[in-house]
Design an enzyme around this catalytic site. Sequence first.
Site, mmCIF file in Angstrom:
data_model
loop_
_atom_site.group_PDB
_atom_site.id
_atom_site.type_symbol
_atom_site.label_atom_id
_atom_site.label_comp_id
_atom_site.label_asym_id
_atom_site.label_seq_id
_atom_site.Cartn_x
_atom_site.Cartn_y
_atom_site.Cartn_z
ATOM 1 C CB VAL A 14 7.471 -14.387 75.027
ATOM 2 C CG1 VAL A 14 8.068 -15.735 75.415
ATOM 3 C CG2 VAL A 14 7.316 -13.489 76.246
ATOM 4 C CE LYS A 105 3.611 -14.729 83.433
ATOM 5 N NZ LYS A 105 3.610 -13.529 82.658
ATOM 6 C CD GLU A 129 13.443 -21.918 84.526
ATOM 7 O OE1 GLU A 129 13.930 -23.002 84.852
ATOM 8 O OE2 GLU A 129 13.146 -21.033 85.353
ATOM 9 N N GLY A 134 10.873 -14.791 84.087
ATOM 10 C CA GLY A 134 11.559 -14.638 82.795
ATOM 11 C C GLY A 134 12.859 -15.408 82.670
ATOM 12 C CD GLU A 190 0.579 -6.376 79.024
ATOM 13 O OE1 GLU A 190 -0.107 -6.180 78.022
ATOM 14 O OE2 GLU A 190 1.453 -7.246 79.112
ATOM 15 C CG ASP A 201 2.977 -11.158 86.376
ATOM 16 O OD1 ASP A 201 2.880 -11.679 85.250
ATOM 17 O OD2 ASP A 201 4.063 -11.032 86.973
ATOM 18 C CE LYS A 205 5.836 -13.529 86.593
ATOM 19 N NZ LYS A 205 6.346 -12.146 86.563
ATOM 20 N N GLY A 302 11.008 -9.538 79.068
ATOM 21 C CA GLY A 302 11.761 -9.064 77.907
ATOM 22 C C GLY A 302 11.958 -10.186 76.904
HETATM 23 N N1 HSE Z 1 4.575 -8.421 83.420
HETATM 24 C C1 HSE Z 1 5.575 -9.205 84.047
HETATM 25 C C2 HSE Z 1 6.474 -8.319 84.902
HETATM 26 C C3 HSE Z 1 6.460 -9.946 83.099
HETATM 27 O O1 HSE Z 1 6.312 -7.113 84.906
HETATM 28 O O2 HSE Z 1 7.323 -8.854 85.580
HETATM 29 C C4 HSE Z 1 5.850 -11.207 82.656
HETATM 30 O O3 HSE Z 1 5.493 -12.001 83.755
#
Ligand code: HSE
Length: 425
Positions: A14, A105, A129, A134, A190, A201, A205, A302
Amino acid sequence: MKKIGVAILGLGVVGGGTYKILTEHREFYRTTQGVDLEVVCVLEREKSRIESLGIPKELVAKNIFEIVSNPDVNVVVESIGGITEAKGYVIDALNAGKTVVTSNKELFCKYSHELERDARRMNVGLYFEASCVGGVPIIRTLLDGVQSNKIYSIEGIINGTTNYILTRMTKDGMSYEDALAEAKRLGYAEADPTADVEGFDAAYKLSILSSLAFHTKVPFANVFREGISKLTREDIDNGRGLGYVLKLLAVGKETERGVEVRVHPTFVKSTHPLAGVDGSFNAVYLTGDSVGEVMLYGRGAGELPTGSAIVSDIIYASTHDGNRYSTFKNTEDADKDVKFVTDFESAYYLRLTVTDKVGALSKITALFAKNNISIVELMQKSLDAERATVVLVTHSTHEEAVKNAVSRIDASDVARVESVIRVLS
Ligand code: HSE
């Protein structure tokens, strides 16, 4: 021309993307935005990252204090991730009077109350944002584009890793393990994929997006979460036969019953706009009282898509007077007047292994009826000489009713419930 000095903390995917966009588009922003955005320092331990981006040595700071005490720094970008270092660095930056732009996040979800308190006290900006979906501008959409609406619901595919895995399982017949291994090879997942595949994750969000959409604090602890690691090809294929596509869906709703927030695998009708969101793409489908339905679609991760969100925040901060904070009481916990719905309503898909003997099916359907669950579709196929697989889809019912029926079926001598998957009604 107004000059804005930017510091970037962390030059991973990022931070690196942010650096590239800022340096490559500097002249473009001077012309189109009337602002000169200059990267004046970076903080990064790994030399290889600094070298591969071609960053001059004199821009590399030794520590956070060099950055926050630098009067040429107006905006600090936090793209380190995690909590350990990032939280302290962001607090240091805010308290030194720097505007902060973050893609983090987990940090924003868990600590936005503390960070916003410091930002307000210091009268500086706090932008995020890039923390959600993303490059898809969902935060700005909620804050500006649809702010005239009462938002009823948000439904989204907001994790690219899991969407990639599910797409490969659905379209190419891959097993979960093979699809995950491929996602790792391609850099989508990862080495430790827990945060993505177990839904953390997406839940971070959803907590942020729901707080903005419903104007009330929606803590992470209130988000119901179930991941994709236990899903099987068999259920994906059965669902497809019934006209569904399986997605890890984030659902936020505000109804008369309260606020409902959940992340879990969900069968979506193949005609629903979210059903066609494949691979690492993300989408958010929201419904407002005036606008009706809106769908945003794009790359949720990305270097350049996430960098796009960060740089847009930097431009916004640099070209607007005043700061923008939450439109709700941003405390650590939820407002005590807000009810969170846990016994949510949904349709359900269930797969059972049934002992193939007289009366087995009627026993099972009686248990559903006892829990006031109405069945829409039911299919049976023989498994072996003594057992059959039964797949059924219910009408919209209550989570508690399904849990109850499942435990009664499991306790019976005729069947075992193998899987339960919610269906988007
Ligand atoms: N790891 C997240 C995804 C991207 O796969 O959407 C970053 O939040």
